[in-house]
Design a protein around this motif. Structure first.
Motif, short mmCIF file in Angstrom:
data_model
loop_
_atom_site.label_atom_id
_atom_site.label_comp_id
_atom_site.label_asym_id
_atom_site.label_seq_id
_atom_site.Cartn_x
_atom_site.Cartn_y
_atom_site.Cartn_z
N LEU A 37 0.94 -1.22 0.19
CA LEU A 37 -0.04 -0.02 -0.01
C LEU A 37 0.64 1.24 0.06
CD1 LEU A 37 -2.85 1.04 0.12
CD2 LEU A 37 -2.57 1.12 2.64
N LEU A 38 1.86 1.26 0.94
CA LEU A 38 2.79 2.44 0.74
C LEU A 38 3.56 2.83 -0.33
CD1 LEU A 38 4.08 2.13 4.83
CD2 LEU A 38 2.58 3.96 3.64
N THR A 39 4.16 1.42 -0.88
CA THR A 39 4.89 1.65 -1.95
C THR A 39 3.80 2.29 -3.20
OG1 THR A 39 6.17 -0.23 -1.36
CG2 THR A 39 6.24 0.36 -3.96
N ILE A 45 8.25 7.42 -0.99
CA ILE A 45 8.66 6.29 -1.54
C ILE A 45 8.55 6.64 -3.16
CG2 ILE A 45 7.96 4.02 -2.17
CD1 ILE A 45 6.94 3.51 0.80
N ARG A 46 7.52 7.16 -3.60
CA ARG A 46 7.12 7.63 -5.04
C ARG A 46 8.53 8.68 -5.51
NH1 ARG A 46 1.91 8.50 -8.17
NH2 ARG A 46 3.00 9.51 -10.09
N GLU A 47 8.70 9.52 -4.66
CA GLU A 47 9.94 10.38 -5.17
C GLU A 47 11.41 9.77 -5.32
OE1 GLU A 47 12.07 14.11 -3.38
OE2 GLU A 47 9.91 14.06 -3.08
N LYS A 48 11.34 8.88 -4.19
CA LYS A 48 12.75 8.35 -4.47
C LYS A 48 12.86 6.93 -5.43
CE LYS A 48 13.64 9.36 0.36
NZ LYS A 48 14.08 8.70 1.83
N ILE A 50 11.13 7.14 -8.14
CA ILE A 50 11.13 7.85 -9.48
C ILE A 50 12.73 8.25 -9.72
CG2 ILE A 50 10.55 9.89 -10.63
CD1 ILE A 50 7.51 9.39 -9.88
N THR A 51 13.26 8.70 -8.49
CA THR A 51 14.68 9.22 -8.80
C THR A 51 15.58 8.32 -9.24
OG1 THR A 51 14.39 10.89 -7.21
CG2 THR A 51 16.66 10.30 -7.42
N LEU A 52 15.08 6.82 -8.80
CA LEU A 52 16.05 5.81 -9.13
C LEU A 52 15.69 5.04 -10.55
CD1 LEU A 52 18.27 3.77 -7.61
CD2 LEU A 52 16.32 2.57 -6.70
N PHE A 53 14.46 5.04 -10.78
CA PHE A 53 14.26 4.32 -11.94
C PHE A 53 13.31 5.35 -13.21
CE2 PHE A 53 13.76 0.82 -8.76
CZ PHE A 53 14.92 0.37 -9.05
N GLY A 54 13.18 6.46 -12.80
CA GLY A 54 12.49 7.37 -13.69
C GLY A 54 11.00 7.50 -13.45
N GLU A 55 10.48 8.31 -13.97
CA GLU A 55 8.92 8.81 -14.13
C GLU A 55 7.96 7.92 -14.79
OE1 GLU A 55 7.48 11.57 -13.28
OE2 GLU A 55 9.24 12.70 -12.71
N ILE A 85 14.66 2.36 0.48
CA ILE A 85 13.74 3.22 0.22
C ILE A 85 12.36 2.86 1.05
CG2 ILE A 85 12.02 4.32 -1.35
CD1 ILE A 85 14.29 4.09 -3.38
N ILE A 86 11.93 1.77 0.74
CA ILE A 86 10.61 1.13 1.36
C ILE A 86 10.78 0.77 2.77
CG2 ILE A 86 8.91 -0.68 1.21
CD1 ILE A 86 9.65 -0.49 -1.88
#
Length: 192
Positions: A37-39, A45-48, A50-55, A85-86
């Motif tokens: 759910l949190l992921t 989590i979303r921001e980190k 996206i930084t790691l894997f892209g939009e 991250i999670i």
């Protein structure tokens, strides 16, 4: 408040033990459910991620789980980065959840209690143990997977021997020993 950490391997019966604790009036935080759910919903989590894997990791429908899986499958370093991250967010969420409970005892169920570091925020750890063949049989009955897949999942987790060694208490869910008396003995031993 006493916090119990429940762990065990795939098919060991963690969920059964969690349900027995809930029937005893102890609220249980299911880390796997909350983590998913949190992921999907946590802005941190979303921001980190996206930084790691892209939009493109998030679509209009939310997290693209298949894309995330493709990034981490067979890549231990990437998996470690995702977990870094999670896990802290799940940990914070669990601690906030405990603050809202009005009971002397609560629990967290997590297959990766020790690997995630969740064991550091609980007061006692309870491992649910079942023999390997029993675990495989249960997982095959529950999940639509091959025996080889179940074994691969089991081998990807911390071994039962290590979990037993690290745990404060072990209950045996082998189908031979009754669980309820073991849970009752464990709860009686808590200093509530």
């Amino acid at each position: 408040m006493i916090k119990i950490g429940i762990t065990g391997g795939i098919g060991s019966g963690k969920s059964v033990v969690a349900a027995l604790l809930e029937l005893s009036g102890i609220p249980v935080y299911i880390a796997d459910t909350e983590s998913k759910l949190l992921t999907a919903t946590s802005p941190v989590i979303r921001e980190k991620l996206i930084t790691l894997f892209g939009e493109q990791l998030y679509t209009a429908d939310g997290l693209d789980k298949k894309r995330l899986a493709s990034h981490i499958f067979g890549n231990p370093e990437r998996l470690e980065q995702v977990n870094a991250i999670i896990h802290p967010e799940v940990n914070r969420h669990f601690l906030a959840w405990t603050e809202r409970q009005n009971t002397p005892v609560c629990a967290i169920e997590s297959a990766i209690l020790f690997e995630s570091g969740f064991n550091r925020v609980v007061d006692t750890t309870l491992m649910v143990y079942a023999p390997m063949e029993v675990r495989i049989k249960r997982a095959l009955e529950r999940d639509v997977v091959s025996r080889e897949e179940v074994i691969r999942r089991i081998e990807s987790q911390l071994s039962d021997e290590v979990k037993k060694e690290k745990s404060d208490y072990v209950v045996f869910n082998d189908g031979k020993q009754a669980l309820l008396p073991q849970i009752t003995a464990f709860l009686t031993g808590l200093n509530t």
